[in-house]
Every structure is written in structure tokens, then in C-alpha cells.
Design a protein around this motif. Structure first.
Motif, mmCIF file in Angstrom:
data_model
loop_
_atom_site.group_PDB
_atom_site.id
_atom_site.type_symbol
_atom_site.label_atom_id
_atom_site.label_comp_id
_atom_site.label_asym_id
_atom_site.label_seq_id
_atom_site.Cartn_x
_atom_site.Cartn_y
_atom_site.Cartn_z
ATOM 1 N N GLU A 45 0.826 -1.203 0.000
ATOM 2 C CA GLU A 45 0.000 0.000 0.000
ATOM 3 C C GLU A 45 0.863 1.258 0.000
ATOM 4 N N GLU A 46 2.158 1.072 0.326
ATOM 5 C CA GLU A 46 3.074 2.228 0.357
ATOM 6 C C GLU A 46 3.937 2.159 -0.898
ATOM 7 N N PRO A 47 3.672 2.978 -1.882
ATOM 8 C CA PRO A 47 4.332 2.876 -3.188
ATOM 9 C C PRO A 47 5.846 2.911 -3.114
ATOM 10 N N GLN A 48 6.401 3.825 -2.341
ATOM 11 C CA GLN A 48 7.866 3.943 -2.300
ATOM 12 C C GLN A 48 8.494 2.691 -1.705
ATOM 13 N N LEU A 49 7.946 2.182 -0.582
ATOM 14 C CA LEU A 49 8.477 0.984 0.073
ATOM 15 C C LEU A 49 8.241 -0.244 -0.784
ATOM 16 N N ALA A 50 7.059 -0.314 -1.405
ATOM 17 C CA ALA A 50 6.751 -1.461 -2.252
ATOM 18 C C ALA A 50 7.684 -1.520 -3.446
ATOM 19 N N SER A 51 8.005 -0.353 -4.024
ATOM 20 C CA SER A 51 8.911 -0.315 -5.178
ATOM 21 C C SER A 51 10.304 -0.838 -4.802
ATOM 22 N N ARG A 52 10.790 -0.481 -3.594
ATOM 23 C CA ARG A 52 12.132 -0.939 -3.157
ATOM 24 C C ARG A 52 12.126 -2.459 -2.910
ATOM 25 N N PHE A 53 10.995 -2.913 -2.292
ATOM 26 C CA PHE A 53 10.915 -4.358 -2.021
ATOM 27 C C PHE A 53 10.898 -5.158 -3.321
ATOM 28 N N ILE A 54 10.155 -4.645 -4.315
ATOM 29 C CA ILE A 54 10.079 -5.340 -5.596
ATOM 30 C C ILE A 54 11.428 -5.326 -6.307
ATOM 31 N N SER A 55 12.165 -4.203 -6.167
ATOM 32 C CA SER A 55 13.494 -4.106 -6.778
ATOM 33 C C SER A 55 14.447 -5.125 -6.174
ATOM 34 N N VAL A 56 14.421 -5.295 -4.851
ATOM 35 C CA VAL A 56 15.295 -6.278 -4.177
ATOM 36 C C VAL A 56 14.911 -7.688 -4.604
ATOM 37 N N THR A 57 13.579 -7.927 -4.663
ATOM 38 C CA THR A 57 13.120 -9.256 -5.070
ATOM 39 C C THR A 57 13.574 -9.575 -6.484
ATOM 40 N N ARG A 58 13.493 -8.572 -7.388
ATOM 41 C CA ARG A 58 13.958 -8.783 -8.758
ATOM 42 C C ARG A 58 15.456 -9.073 -8.794
ATOM 43 N N SER A 59 16.216 -8.341 -7.973
ATOM 44 C CA SER A 59 17.667 -8.548 -7.935
ATOM 45 C C SER A 59 18.031 -9.957 -7.460
ATOM 46 N N GLU A 60 17.363 -10.422 -6.418
ATOM 47 C CA GLU A 60 17.648 -11.771 -5.899
ATOM 48 C C GLU A 60 17.221 -12.836 -6.895
ATOM 49 N N THR A 61 16.117 -12.574 -7.605
ATOM 50 C CA THR A 61 15.671 -13.522 -8.621
ATOM 51 C C THR A 61 16.697 -13.624 -9.734
ATOM 52 N N GLU A 62 17.232 -12.479 -10.186
ATOM 53 C CA GLU A 62 18.260 -12.485 -11.219
ATOM 54 C C GLU A 62 19.520 -13.228 -10.740
ATOM 55 N N ARG A 63 19.811 -13.058 -9.472
ATOM 56 C CA ARG A 63 20.982 -13.746 -8.898
ATOM 57 C C ARG A 63 20.776 -15.262 -8.951
ATOM 58 N N MET A 64 19.566 -15.731 -8.621
ATOM 59 C CA MET A 64 19.288 -17.169 -8.688
ATOM 60 C C MET A 64 19.334 -17.654 -10.128
ATOM 61 N N ILE A 65 18.835 -16.812 -11.052
ATOM 62 C CA ILE A 65 18.874 -17.194 -12.462
ATOM 63 C C ILE A 65 20.312 -17.361 -12.933
ATOM 64 N N ARG A 66 21.197 -16.398 -12.525
ATOM 65 C CA ARG A 66 22.610 -16.518 -12.901
ATOM 66 C C ARG A 66 23.221 -17.799 -12.327
ATOM 67 N N LEU A 67 22.871 -18.100 -11.082
ATOM 68 C CA LEU A 67 23.412 -19.297 -10.435
ATOM 69 C C LEU A 67 22.956 -20.555 -11.164
ATOM 70 N N VAL A 68 21.662 -20.620 -11.447
ATOM 71 C CA VAL A 68 21.138 -21.800 -12.143
ATOM 72 C C VAL A 68 21.728 -21.894 -13.544
ATOM 73 N N THR A 69 21.878 -20.737 -14.214
ATOM 74 C CA THR A 69 22.460 -20.746 -15.555
ATOM 75 C C THR A 69 23.886 -21.268 -15.536
ATOM 76 N N ASP A 70 24.663 -20.794 -14.552
ATOM 77 C CA ASP A 70 26.044 -21.281 -14.429
ATOM 78 C C ASP A 70 26.084 -22.778 -14.119
#
Length: 610
Positions: A410-435
């Protein structure tokens, strides 16, 4: 010594037996013959003398009747003088004395004049005057001569007129017997000599083949099987020689087979990848193969004869417990004296049983399982690292999603940061699985390589261009140097770019601001190209150099993770270089920088499947 050895031989014993047999036979025959001859001559002598005495007693009877005076002489009757002449002339016997004795025991006629008119008191004479006919005695006189005394009564009926007394020497008889005995002894000695000669000849026919067999047996005992016993007949000794030759051939075949089996066993023991130690029934080492010496870092001269518990460094009670238990395997860690590392050895104990004697020894098989243990440890670490690498971002994603679900959305600024971190960790897992997927394909040979000719200088410059923004941002200088003559190279450009990107990225990460990176390419052999990436960054500790290419291995785990590394970059780079037929090495000193060098063959096939 040769004489003593001869008398201990069979030939000497046989000769002695033959000689003794002949000697005993001749002795028995000689004794019997001697006794027979002695009895014959003695009886003949006594019979002859008794006959003479009896005959004389008959003749002298007429001389002993009436008075022997001058009147009788005048009348022409027989007188004592006639009797003396008769005795001296008709009954003269060599080495004998004859006496005519009247009824009173007086000698009235004799062949020895000195004894005339003497009284004869010999027991035989007295017995004869008493009418006893058989009176004789054999005796030995003072000079050692054997003599016989014979006395016969003279008269008719109950009236005894006198006696005839004879004392004769028996030396001629015994001299004859001794001559015969000497002849017998000479014959015996000649027979013994001939027997000895014949015994030597006869025993030689027996002992010579035995000596030949003994000689061949000695040669066989010394390992010489080339000669055969000469068969000289079909008798028992010939059969023995034939049997010995057959036995020697079979023994040669058996020993040859045994030597072959022994050589095979020695070759197997020598070339086994596992170490083998064998002991006797007392636990002392009797066999130690080359691999066991390498594993234990021991010398055969100092190990043979030692107790196995001392050689392996395991208490004897533990070894006995393993031998009696169902599980007879234990793991032993051995530290090398000149190295900080240690390796693991799996030891399997097996008792040796001999029929009827129980346990006669132990066989210990040593297997170097260091690589297996390292592989198992790497597998455990790999699973743990993958789990850890996946758990951290998953936990982060879960936490942020729960926060969003609890109202943070419900808090746009906080939600945007949380989504950004989640995207970053997801990309990190993708890189790990790809490797991980990339490594899996490389390991399973499923990654196809598409090679094409690539200019080395152009490839290095493009790498520098890809990292130009980071280099400028950190003010890091990069220098590219390509040796003259290095032009095109047949390789998979995308995969080698991945190797270079990984090495340059690591160099940038661990090099401080205003540092320097150097890319070089040069020929080291006529068919090999060396490419190196060198920086002057923080370097790597010496203890980490041996594991730097291991999967998920990080020198500084926290820093590497913060920089976005998965810990698989160098592992992927090694596999790609190996797929090209090259090698990769890393040199580093803490605080001085790191230099990574990999080589590539200059000539390769255009297509190669891993």
C-alpha cells in the motif's frame, strides 16, 4: 676324510658284508674241518699205537712165562735179551718209548736203555697190572709237547704176567694238523681277497648308478635340470634311474609352472594400484609390494620383519578385533612428512588360514581413497553451497513478499524498493542456475563448440571495451600486448569471451582504484598460444591457491557474494579451456596481485564436441 667317507659309503658296506660272510663261512668250515682232521689224525694215531701195543702184548707173553736164567738159555728158551732185541728191532717207533713190565712193575725191556730194571709206577701201568685193558692218557709235558700213554696187560685169562707200556709223542700229528690249518688259512685269505675284488666289481655295478643318480639329484637341487641319468640296464636300479628321470622332468615342469605363477603374482603385486602387505603367523611383515611402500613412505629393508601394527600405526588389539568381526575395513589418515597435506587409506584385513593349523598370517590391502574422499567432500560441499546459495535469495524473496502481503504494497515507495530487491535476488538465482546448467553441460559433454578463426588482438580489445565503463569509473588502467606474429586462432569465440570476461571481471573486482590490469598473448611453443590476465590487486593467500578453481570456492565469501559472484566463474573457465585442449593456471601473492594464464592450441578442428 676320503677314507672315512669311503667306509661310510654303500659300496664299502656291501664289500664288508661280502667279506664278513665269506670270512664267517670259511671260519665255520675251517673250524669244522680242523676239528674233523684233528679227530681223524688223533684217533688214527691212537688206534695205530693201541694196535701196536696190543700186538706187542701178544708177542711178549711167551717171554714172561718161566724163569729167565742160564738154564733156560741153554735149553734154547726165549730170554729177556731176546725180548730187548725184539722190542728194539721190530717195534721201534719214532718219538716213542716202549717198556715191557713184569708183574711186579719192573721194566724188563725198553727201547730206552736208561729205564731198564726201573720200577714204573704210572697209574696206567698199575691199572694194566690189575687186568684193566683200556688204559691211555694224553698229556702235555714240561716242554709243552703233547704225548700219549698207553698201557696194556700181558697174560691170558685171570693171570696177568705183566704189561706193555707205551709213551709216544703226538707232535708229528699236530704238526700235520697245523700244516693243514695253514693251508686252510691261506685258502681263506685268498678267498677273502678274491671276494673283496669281486665285491668291488659287483658293488660298482650297484653303487655307480646310485652315485650317478645322487650326482643328478644334487644338480637338480642346485637348479640344473639339463642332464639325464644314463640307464644301463632294466633291473631295479635301471628302473630307479628311469623313474628319477621322469620325476626330474615332472619336477622341472612343476618348477617352471611355479616360477611362471610366481612371476605373475610378483608382477600383479608390483603393478597393483592397491598396496598389499602379508604377514606370518606372528604378525611380522614378509611381503610388501611397491604400492604399499609408496603409500606408507617406507623402505622394504626396514619394514620386512616388523610387526604390522607398527608398520600401519594401528594397535594390535584393533587389528585382531577387525579380523574377528564382520567388518574388516578401517580408514587411516596418513600425513606426508614433507607436505602439509594428508591422504586417506582404506585398509582391509583378511586372515590367511592353513588347513589343520588355523590362522597362519594376515593380508592387508591398502587402497588410496584420497581422491574419493576429496570427491565425496566436494560433493557434500557442492550440495551445501548450492543449498546455501539458493536459500539466501529465496529467504530474502520470501521475507519481502510477506512484507508486501502484510501491507507494504500500500506504500508505493516501500513497495517499489521491495520489488526491486526481489527482482535482484531472482536475477541472482537465475545466474546461479544458468552457471550450474552450463557446468552440467560441460561435464556431460553436451555443450557443442562452434569454432571459427578469430583475431586475438581484436578479441582482447573487445574485452577491454566491454569493461571500459567500470575501468573508467574505478580509474583502472588496462594494457593490451599481443606478441608479433600472433594473428588468427581457431576457437569458440563466445566461450573464450566468457573466460576472458570472467578473468577481467575478477581482476577489476579485486584491484583497488587507480590499479592496473595487463592482457597479454604470446606463443610459448610452435603450436600453443598463451593468454594471461594480470592485476596488481589484493592477491590470494597461498593456502587458497590449490582450491581456487573448485566450484563455489571463494577466498572472501562475504565480499564475493556482495559483488554478485556465484563462485562458479573460474570452474567454468577451466572447463572451457580444457574443452579447447588447453590448460589454465593461477599465480598470486597476497598484496602483490594475481596472474591467470591459460593456453590454447593454435591448430584445432572446426567442430569438437565436449
Amino acid at each position: 676324510m676320503k677314507g672315512i667317507r669311503f667306509f661310510q659309503s654303500i659300496q664299502a658296506k656291501l664289500i664288508i658284508v661280502y667279506v664278513l660272510l665269506i670270512l664267517i663261512a670259511m671260519q665255520l668250515i675251517g673250524v669244522y674241518f680242523y676239528k674233523t682232521v684233528e679227530t681223524y689224525f688223533k684217533n688214527d694215531f691212537l688206534a695205530s699205537r693201541n694196535s701196536q701195543v696190543t700186538l706187542l702184548a701178544g708177542f711178549v707173553g711167551s717171554y714172561l712165562t718161566g724163569d729167565q736164567d742160564s738154564k733156560n738159555a741153554a735149553e734154547g728158551k726165549k730170554t729177556y735179551a731176546d725180548l730187548n732185541e725184539f722190542v728194539s728191532n721190530l717195534f721201534s717207533i719214532n718219538n716213542a718209548e716202549i717198556q715191557i713190565i713184569d708183574a711186579n712193575g719192573n721194566v724188563i725191556s725198553t727201547s730206552v736203555p736208561n729205564h731198564l730194571k726201573q720200577k714204573n709206577t704210572q697209574p696206567e701201568v698199575i691199572r694194566a697190572l690189575q687186568g684193566i685193558k683200556d688204559n691211555q692218557r694224553i698229556f702235555t709235558d714240561e716242554d709243552g709237547y703233547r704225548k700219549v700213554i698207553i698201557a696194556k696187560p700181558v697174560g691170558s685169562g685171570a693171570r696177568v704176567l705183566g704189561a706193555v707200556y707205551l709213551i709216544a709223542s703226538m707232535e708229528d700229528v699236530y704238526k700235520t694238523i697245523r700244516s693243514i690249518n695253514r693251508i686252510l688259512i691261506s685258502g681263506t685269505l685268498i678267498a677273502l681277497g678274491l671276494t673283496a675284488i669281486l665285491g668291488v666289481i659287483l658293488t660298482s655295478t650297484i653303487t655307480n648308478p646310485i652315485k650317478e643318480i645322487t650326482k643328478q639329484a644334487t644338480a637338480v637341487a642346485e637348479g640344473n635340470f639339463d642332464q639325464q641319468v644314463i640307464i644301463q640296464g632294466t633291473d631295479e636300479i635301471g628302473q630307479l634311474g628311469h623313474t628319477f628321470n621322469f620325476m626330474m622332468n615332472r619336477l622341472r615342469e612343476a618348477l617352471s609352472l611355479n616360477e611362471e605363477e610366481k612371476e605373475k603374482l610378483a608382477s600383479i603385486l608390483t603393478n597393483m594400484n592397491d598396496g598389499v602387505i602379508a604377514t606370518d603367523d606372528k604378525g611380522h611383515v614378509i611381503v610388501l609390494n611397491r604400492r604399499a611402500k609408496q603409500i606408507l613412505q617406507a623402505e622394504e629393508e626396514t619394514t620386512i620383519g616388523l610387526d604390522i601394527s607398527k608398520v600401519l600405526g594401528i594397535p594390535n588389539e584393533t587389528i585382531q578385533g577387525l579380523l574377528q568381526g564382520e567388518v574388516r575395513t578401517t580408514l587411516l589418515d596418513i600425513e606426508l612428512p614433507d607436505d602439509d597435506e594428508q591422504f586417506s587409506v582404506r585398509i582391509t584385513f583378511t586372515p590367511i588360514h592353513r588347513r589343520g593349523e588355523g590362522q597362519s598370517g594376515i593380508i592387508a590391502v591398502l587402497q588410496d581413497v584420497t581422491d574419493q574422499e576429496k570427491l565425496e567432500q566436494a560433493r557434500r560441499e557442492f550440495v551445501a553451497n548450492v543449498s546455501h546459495e539458493l536459500r539466501t535469495p529465496l529467504t530474502t524473496i520470501k521475507s519481502y513478499l510477506e512484507a508486501l502481503d502484510d501491507g507494504a504494497i500500500e506504500e508505493p515507495q516501500l513497495a517499489s524498493r521491495f520489488i526491486s530487491v526481489t527482482r535482484s535476488e531472482t536475477e541472482r538465482m537465475i545466474r546461479l542456475v544458468t552457471d550450474l546448467l552450463h557446468l552440467s553441460r560441460l561435464d556431460s559433454k553436451q555443450s557443442m563448440m562452434s569454432k571459427s578463426t578469430t583475431l586475438v588482438s581484436e578479441m582482447l580489445e573487445e574485452v577491454a571495451d566491454r569493461f571500459s565503463f567500470q575501468l573508467q569509473q574505478r580509474k583502472i588502467e588496462i594494457v593490451i600486448r599481443v606478441e608479433k606474429g600472433v594473428t588468427g586462432l581457431l576457437l569458440d569465440r563466445d566461450k573464450i569471451d566468457q573466460v576472458l570476461d570472467n578473468l577481467v571481471s575478477n581482476a577489476i573486482k579485486y584491484t583497488g582504484d587507480e590499479g592496473a590490469i595487463r592482457l597479454e598473448a604470446r606463443k610459448i611453443e610452435k603450436d600453443m598460444l598463451e593468454i594471461s590476465v594480470q592485476d596488481n590487486g589484493i592477491g590470494i593467500p597461498k593456502k587458497d591457491l590449490t582450491r581456487i578453481f573448485d566450484r563455489f570456492y571463494r577466498v572472501d565469501k562475504a565480499r564475493s557474494r556482495n559483488m554478485g559472484g556465484t563462485g562458479l566463474g573460474l570452474s567454468i573457465a577451466r572447463e572451457i579451456v580444457k574443452a579447447h585442449g588447453g590448460t589454465i593456471n593461477l599465480e598470486s601473492e597476497l598484496g602483490q596481485g594475481t596472474r591467470v594464464v591459460f593456453t590454447l592450441p593454435i591448430q584445432q578442428e572446426e567442430e569438437d564436441e565436449l
